[in-house]
Design a protein around this motif. Sequence first.
Motif, PDB file in Angstrom:
ATOM      1  N   GLY A  54       1.161  -1.208  -0.017  1.00 48.03           N
ATOM      2  CA  GLY A  54       0.546   0.060   0.698  1.00 48.03           C
ATOM      3  C   GLY A  54       1.395   1.322   0.131  1.00 48.03           C
ATOM      4  O   GLY A  54       1.849   0.528  -0.068  1.00 48.03           O
ATOM      5  N   PRO A  55      -0.090   2.054  -0.239  1.00 51.11           N
ATOM      6  CA  PRO A  55       1.059   3.179   0.026  1.00 51.11           C
ATOM      7  C   PRO A  55       1.817   3.420   1.267  1.00 51.11           C
ATOM      8  O   PRO A  55       2.576   4.299   1.222  1.00 51.11           O
ATOM      9  CB  PRO A  55      -0.468   4.578  -0.975  1.00 51.11           C
ATOM     10  CG  PRO A  55      -1.210   4.362  -0.178  1.00 51.11           C
ATOM     11  CD  PRO A  55      -1.103   2.920  -0.810  1.00 51.11           C
ATOM     12  N   GLU A  56       1.283   3.315   2.794  1.00 43.78           N
ATOM     13  CA  GLU A  56       2.057   3.920   3.587  1.00 43.78           C
ATOM     14  C   GLU A  56       3.443   3.183   3.367  1.00 43.78           C
ATOM     15  O   GLU A  56       4.147   3.281   4.087  1.00 43.78           O
ATOM     16  CB  GLU A  56       0.617   3.151   4.142  1.00 43.78           C
ATOM     17  CG  GLU A  56      -0.182   4.435   4.663  1.00 43.78           C
ATOM     18  CD  GLU A  56      -1.274   4.502   4.288  1.00 43.78           C
ATOM     19  OE1 GLU A  56      -2.688   5.102   3.833  1.00 43.78           O
ATOM     20  OE2 GLU A  56      -1.929   3.265   3.263  1.00 43.78           O
ATOM     21  N   HIS A  57       3.342   1.686   2.874  1.00 45.27           N
ATOM     22  CA  HIS A  57       3.785   0.848   3.176  1.00 45.27           C
ATOM     23  C   HIS A  57       5.526   1.492   2.182  1.00 45.27           C
ATOM     24  O   HIS A  57       6.320   2.084   2.692  1.00 45.27           O
ATOM     25  CB  HIS A  57       4.180  -0.121   1.853  1.00 45.27           C
ATOM     26  CG  HIS A  57       3.922  -1.341   3.046  1.00 45.27           C
ATOM     27  ND1 HIS A  57       2.042  -1.560   3.081  1.00 45.27           N
ATOM     28  CD2 HIS A  57       3.830  -2.442   3.934  1.00 45.27           C
ATOM     29  CE1 HIS A  57       1.483  -2.364   4.117  1.00 45.27           C
ATOM     30  NE2 HIS A  57       2.360  -3.025   4.377  1.00 45.27           N
ATOM     31  N   SER A  58       4.996   2.399   0.904  1.00 46.30           N
ATOM     32  CA  SER A  58       5.705   2.893  -0.065  1.00 46.30           C
ATOM     33  C   SER A  58       6.544   4.003   0.859  1.00 46.30           C
ATOM     34  O   SER A  58       7.425   4.515   0.829  1.00 46.30           O
ATOM     35  CB  SER A  58       4.994   3.206  -1.161  1.00 46.30           C
ATOM     36  OG  SER A  58       5.032   1.871  -2.176  1.00 46.30           O
ATOM     37  N   VAL A  59       5.972   4.469   1.561  1.00 51.44           N
ATOM     38  CA  VAL A  59       6.043   5.819   2.569  1.00 51.44           C
ATOM     39  C   VAL A  59       7.218   5.241   3.338  1.00 51.44           C
ATOM     40  O   VAL A  59       8.134   5.675   3.473  1.00 51.44           O
ATOM     41  CB  VAL A  59       5.513   7.096   3.260  1.00 51.44           C
ATOM     42  CG1 VAL A  59       5.636   8.345   3.607  1.00 51.44           C
ATOM     43  CG2 VAL A  59       4.286   7.157   1.987  1.00 51.44           C
ATOM     44  N   ALA A  60       6.640   4.459   4.065  1.00 52.43           N
ATOM     45  CA  ALA A  60       7.660   4.183   5.339  1.00 52.43           C
ATOM     46  C   ALA A  60       9.231   3.495   4.614  1.00 52.43           C
ATOM     47  O   ALA A  60      10.285   3.956   4.789  1.00 52.43           O
ATOM     48  CB  ALA A  60       6.939   2.999   6.045  1.00 52.43           C
ATOM     49  N   LEU A  61       8.682   2.863   3.546  1.00 51.01           N
ATOM     50  CA  LEU A  61      10.302   2.429   2.716  1.00 51.01           C
ATOM     51  C   LEU A  61      11.313   4.125   2.089  1.00 51.01           C
ATOM     52  O   LEU A  61      12.291   3.143   2.861  1.00 51.01           O
ATOM     53  CB  LEU A  61       9.961   0.898   1.790  1.00 51.01           C
ATOM     54  CG  LEU A  61      11.128   0.258   1.186  1.00 51.01           C
ATOM     55  CD1 LEU A  61      11.854   0.086   1.569  1.00 51.01           C
ATOM     56  CD2 LEU A  61      10.158  -0.128  -0.509  1.00 51.01           C
ATOM     57  N   VAL A  82       1.590   1.097  16.881  1.00 49.27           N
ATOM     58  CA  VAL A  82       1.059  -0.589  16.710  1.00 49.27           C
ATOM     59  C   VAL A  82       0.898  -1.317  14.899  1.00 49.27           C
ATOM     60  O   VAL A  82       1.424  -1.521  14.356  1.00 49.27           O
ATOM     61  CB  VAL A  82       0.294  -0.931  17.273  1.00 49.27           C
ATOM     62  CG1 VAL A  82      -1.709  -1.009  16.964  1.00 49.27           C
ATOM     63  CG2 VAL A  82       0.019  -2.499  17.315  1.00 49.27           C
ATOM     64  N   VAL A  83       0.314  -0.064  14.574  1.00 46.96           N
ATOM     65  CA  VAL A  83      -0.079  -0.112  12.743  1.00 46.96           C
ATOM     66  C   VAL A  83       1.335   0.037  12.229  1.00 46.96           C
ATOM     67  O   VAL A  83       1.214  -0.835  11.209  1.00 46.96           O
ATOM     68  CB  VAL A  83      -1.182   1.111  12.280  1.00 46.96           C
ATOM     69  CG1 VAL A  83      -1.088   0.659  11.326  1.00 46.96           C
ATOM     70  CG2 VAL A  83      -2.591   0.491  13.254  1.00 46.96           C
ATOM     71  N   THR A  84       2.249   0.692  12.496  1.00 51.55           N
ATOM     72  CA  THR A  84       3.329   0.994  12.357  1.00 51.55           C
ATOM     73  C   THR A  84       4.133  -0.457  12.392  1.00 51.55           C
ATOM     74  O   THR A  84       5.062  -0.761  11.396  1.00 51.55           O
ATOM     75  CB  THR A  84       4.163   2.085  12.752  1.00 51.55           C
ATOM     76  OG1 THR A  84       3.420   3.359  12.476  1.00 51.55           O
ATOM     77  CG2 THR A  84       5.675   2.604  12.089  1.00 51.55           C
TER      78      THR A  84
END
Length: 125
Positions: A54-61, A82-84
């Motif tokens: 998802g987009p949050e994964h991409s931002v985190a990466l 916890v979500v992170t």
Amino acid sequence: MRVSVAPDGPLVDDAAGRLIRPYTVSNGRTRPTAVLDLLSLVMATGTEPQTHLGPEHSVALGLCCDPTSVAEIAAHLRLPAVVTKVLVSDLVDCGAVTAHPPAFHDMPTDRSLLEAVLDGLRRQL
């Protein structure tokens, strides 16, 4: 209703706030598969994830070019810790990042240093 996408963040409504609830970002999962601490340092490996993220994964990466703590990633994503942790564990599982627990050295506390800090704090009040 005005909806905007922050360049480094989630889909946001100016009046209502975040439009996608945190539990949907993690697909309802509440437990990460990797053991992570808030102070765990996460760093990108350079390996492209083979699965769709998802987009949050991409931002985190994208935040993990340099060693970054789970707490910092959570703050940038504006998500609960916890979500992170679930998102970061997904990235660990697919080999996109590595995570290392914080290194705590077993050093006895210097009592005189603590007393000096306490004295300084008392003087500030």
